[in-house]
Design an enzyme around this catalytic site. Structure first.
Site, PDB file in Angstrom:
ATOM      1  N   ARG A 293      -9.585  -2.888  -1.735  1.00  0.00           N
ATOM      2  CA  ARG A 293      -8.645  -3.389  -2.641  1.00  0.00           C
ATOM      3  C   ARG A 293      -7.767  -4.712  -1.942  1.00  0.00           C
ATOM      4  O   ARG A 293      -7.469  -5.267  -2.952  1.00  0.00           O
ATOM      5  CB  ARG A 293      -7.420  -2.232  -3.095  1.00  0.00           C
ATOM      6  CG  ARG A 293      -6.674  -2.748  -4.231  1.00  0.00           C
ATOM      7  CD  ARG A 293      -5.729  -1.673  -4.535  1.00  0.00           C
ATOM      8  NE  ARG A 293      -6.585  -0.727  -5.513  1.00  0.00           N
ATOM      9  CZ  ARG A 293      -6.497  -0.566  -6.819  1.00  0.00           C
ATOM     10  NH1 ARG A 293      -5.515  -1.448  -7.381  1.00  0.00           N
ATOM     11  NH2 ARG A 293      -7.067   0.336  -7.481  1.00  0.00           N
TER      12      ARG A 293
ATOM     13  N   GLU B 164       2.824   0.235  -8.989  1.00  0.00           N
ATOM     14  CA  GLU B 164       2.351  -0.541  -7.780  1.00  0.00           C
ATOM     15  C   GLU B 164       2.713  -1.936  -8.001  1.00  0.00           C
ATOM     16  O   GLU B 164       3.334  -2.603  -7.128  1.00  0.00           O
ATOM     17  CB  GLU B 164       1.041  -0.254  -7.375  1.00  0.00           C
ATOM     18  CG  GLU B 164       0.793   1.030  -7.047  1.00  0.00           C
ATOM     19  CD  GLU B 164      -0.813   1.561  -6.693  1.00  0.00           C
ATOM     20  OE1 GLU B 164      -1.080   1.778  -5.439  1.00  0.00           O
ATOM     21  OE2 GLU B 164      -1.503   1.284  -7.641  1.00  0.00           O
TER      22      GLU B 164
END
Length: 776
Positions: free
Chosen positions: A324, A725
């Site tokens: 990621r 997030e």
């Protein structure tokens, strides 16, 4: 209705309204029950871990005689006492033992557990172990691990598009650099804790603080040598998680369960804060080597980079975390030609793990460093370079997913106006031009964050909805509440579906008994997944009710609607509870299990291409700081943030998430420093040595707004977007503003090149470096 007007919990439930958090009053009044508040069964025992004192070594001998003889000690457990598998690896690599067998791989690794009548007795006894080690070389940071020939903990990833080598050679300008990015401790207010209660046969019930009940269930079953159907895991709420309770609870739950099985008594394990911080994983720190080619106007031609990560002694979640980081190494900017490579190095430190953003922040901030380098090299405002390189719809990311919903130009335009960016930036330049000790900086930075688990199979959720004969509703789903308001949002979805007051709905603890095979509450997907699953369950029940009313009231489906605690049938308003009672007597099923799987997503890791994300969430923040160039200390004067949450399910909760994420992101980049000594001991392992942001560190002026006009193009729950997030990375604006203030001492001729976290010491050293280089 204004978004800052909080509606009481008892009001008519509706999505898109600022309903109060279901536990808000309990939180502030101390009535919210956490795992440690559960009444302990008679005879409950307490466990404590015995931790290693070396970073790498073989155990020559381990004398536990004094431990066993200590007051109150009932048992001491080692690897020999694990009835099943001595492993809590979440990825099936079998590289994460519950207890060390022969070789210690980090300072603080569990060697044994003490079970005693009281927690204090167990902790005191654990200090009496006599362990002799054969010390072996240890390597603590990623570059040291690389240079020592250490291996990767998991397969690295490469993302490539175009011909970066050719484009880099042809670029009018090239810059290469190295950027060290620090890690971060989760510092959840409620620490790790597990209570295990043995039952009949091989049954085990656990109350834990975890983001992933199903994984705890599976790990405990493996450790006990039984099947998952014998283990029940319960979570009512957590006092914070931030990713630190996604895999890290496995160890504590397994130790408590093994002890409970062996002794036939309930066992609780709650480590001290120091032990918690020493023995649990953290945000991955990275050293990133990057190169960018660009033209005279500041347009990016090509980017290459290597992300070297401190992963720790085992794989844990380092694979998807480092993946990621690469997925977000472009942030909001189009790289015409690109190659990015991850290097997940094994180190002799605790195994790093999930943390809010899951590697994304460590990718995003490198993109911002690249923009910063270009801006200083071309003599431009960093914002101008950012705007010049923003994605346009249809352009491909490094992993070949097209950007189809780019809204950052509008967010930039609105935030520039509301924050009065142009005027304030000129005022900062004028202030710094006078010289003086205090310098100011201002920066406006964006975020583009992909939403979905990159492990495609995790993008599923289940929910269970019961409607009782009195019209009350029981809601259970696979997500975990850790203060983020997940339960409240999902309850709003259910209330709106039935058009009833929110106080009709009882939100119950997350438990593996009701919804099986759940995914972790992580990746910002808790509401997206569980909200849709709950809505599916509601729609099943509503369809049955409509069929029943069509038959009993001689109506068509078009003549039946749900409205304000009533059901309208051919113009007649029937109270909701009456409809339910009639349906019950007619033997209509009033319970449903809902399910949802995210559509469209796919990912081929071997090829480095696909659509790993269902959609992107966007945002931007403008931060202004003041820096004392004699001490390196600084103040955040003002922050303006504008964030995209699609059509917000609950604006008050979403704004709270943006505010909290910003401050946590700011802490990561300014004050939260992890430091190991040369013996491999984590020295920042308590509030006295590890500095999270305080109330006094918050911006003096803090304006947070949601992009109320945004609507998710994809069919998410009520067209909302995830909010957990993405706003974390808005804190990068503070880091970039600090850089501008530092650069002013050399008249902005050089990029400040701050490493993270930009502690006052680092800021001061950067100021002095630029002064020397400018004078030379």
């Amino acid at each position: 209705m204004k978004h800052d007007a909080i509606i009481p919990e008892t009001a008519l439930g509706s999505a898109h309204q600022s309903i109060a958090h279901d536990s808000a009053i309990k939180h502030v009044s101390g009535r919210a029950n956490y795992t440690d508040d559960i009444t302990e069964p008679t005879g409950t025992l307490h466990a404590a871990l015995g931790l290693s004192k070396v970073a790498h070594g073989r155990i020559r001998s381990m004398n536990l005689g004094k431990v066993r003889a200590a007051p109150g000690v009932v048992a001491v457990l080692t690897s020999a006492d694990v009835p099943g598998h001595n492993d809590v690896s979440p990825t099936g690599k079998h590289d994460d033992p519950i207890f060390v067998e022969e070789q210690v791989l980090f300072h603080g690794q569990p060697l044994f557990a003490v079970i005693a009548e009281t927690r204090l007795q167990a902790r005191k006894a654990a200090t009496l172990a006599e362990v002799e080690y054969e010390a072996l070389p240890h390597h603590l940071d990623p570059l040291a691990a690389r240079d020592a020939g250490m291996d990767y903990v998991t397969e690295p990833l490469k993302l490539r598009r175009g011909t970066p080598e050719t484009a880099m050679d042809a670029a009018p300008h090239r810059i290469a650099g190295r950027f060290s990015i620090g890690g971060q401790d989760h510092f959840y207010l409620e620490g790790q804790i597990a209570l295990a209660i043995p039952g009949e046969d091989d049954e085990m019930t656990l109350f834990v603080s975890t983001q992933h009940p199903s994984e705890v269930q599976h790990m405990v079953a493996h450790a006990l040598g039984t099947r998952s159907n014998a283990v029940v895991v319960n979570v009512r709420r957590m006092g914070g998680g931030f990713g630190g309770k996604e895999t890290q609870m496995n160890l504590f739950a397994c130790v408590a369960a093994i002890a409970a099985r062996k002794l036939g008594r309930a066992v609780k394990l709650r480590p001290d804060r120091d032990e918690d911080m020493i023995a649990t994983g953290k945000r991955h720190d990275f050293v990133v080597d990057y190169e960018v080619g660009f033209d005279e106007a500041g347009h990016i031609c090509a980017v290459t980079g290597d992300w070297h990560a401190r992963c720790g002694f085992s794989a844990d979640l380092s694979g998807p975390v480092t993946d990621r980081a690469l997925f977000h190494a472009d942030n909001a900017y189009f790289y015409p030609h690109v190659e990015l490579r991850s290097h997940p190095w094994r180190t002799h430190t605790v195994s790093n793990t999930a943390f809010r953003g899951f590697g994304g922040p460590q990718g995003v901030i490198v993109a911002e460093r690249i923009i910063e380098e270009i801006a200083y090299a071309t003599g431009q405002d960093t914002l101008a370079v950012r705007k010049a390189n923003l994605y346009r719809n249809g352009q491909l990311t490094p992993y070949h997913q097209p950007v189809e919903d780019q809204i950052l130009p509008r967010i930039f335009e609105e935030l520039e106006a509301s924050a009065d960016y142009a005027r304030r930036r000129q005022a900062v330049l004028d202030f710094n031009a006078k010289g003086g000790i205090v310098r100011r900086g201002i920066a406006l930075t964006p975020v583009k964050f992909g939403i979905s688990f990159t492990a495609t199979h995790y993008n599923q959720a289940g929910a269970l909805v019961h409607v009782y004969s009195d019209g009350s509703i029981h809601l259970n789903h696979g997500g975990c509440e850790m203060g983020q308001g997940l339960h409240t949002k999902v309850a709003q979805v259910v209330a709106e579906a039935f058009q009833v007051d929110l106080d009709r709905i009882k939100i119950t603890k997350t438990t593996t008994e009701k919804v099986p095979n759940t995914s972790a509450t992580a990746a910002s997907s808790g509401t997206d997944l569980n909200g849709m699953a709950a809505l599916d369950a509601c729609n099943q029940i509503k369809a049955r009710l409509v069929r029943f009313l069509c038959e009993s009231r001689d109506a068509t489906a078009d003549e039946i609607t749900f409205a304000r605690n009533r059901v309208m049938v051919r113009g007649e308003a029937i109270p909701f509870e009456q409809v339910i009672r009639e349906a019950y007597f007619a033997r209509v099923q009033l319970s449903a299990a809902g399910f949802y799987a995210t559509p469209k997503i796919h990912w081929n890791r071997a090829e480095g291409r696909g659509r790993p994300f269902y959609y992107f969430a966007y945002g931007a923040a403008c931060a202004e700081v003041s820096v004392d160039t004699l001490t390196g200390e600084y103040t955040v004067e003002r922050v303006d943030a504008l964030h995209d949450v699609g059509r917000s399910l609950n604006p008050a909760i979403d704004k709270g998430q943006v505010e909290g994420a910003f401050i946590q992101g700011m802490g990561w980049l300014t004050s939260e420093e992890l430091w190991w000594d040369d013996k491999g001991r984590l020295r920042t392992h308590a509030p006295s040595t590890y500095k999270i942001p305080l109330a006094s560190d918050r911006p003096k002026v803090f304006n947070v707004n949601l992009a109320e006009w945004s609507v998710n193009r994809e069919r998410t729950i009520k067209r909302s977007k995830a909010v957990g997030e993405p706003p974390f990375m808005l804190g990068i604006a503070v880091f970039e503003a600090l850089g501008m203030a530092v650069a002013s001492v050399a008249n902005y001729r050089q990029a400040p090149l701050l490493d993270a976290p930009a502690t006052p010491e680092r800021v001061l050293m950067a100021v002095e470096r630029l002064k020397r280089e400018s004078a030379a």
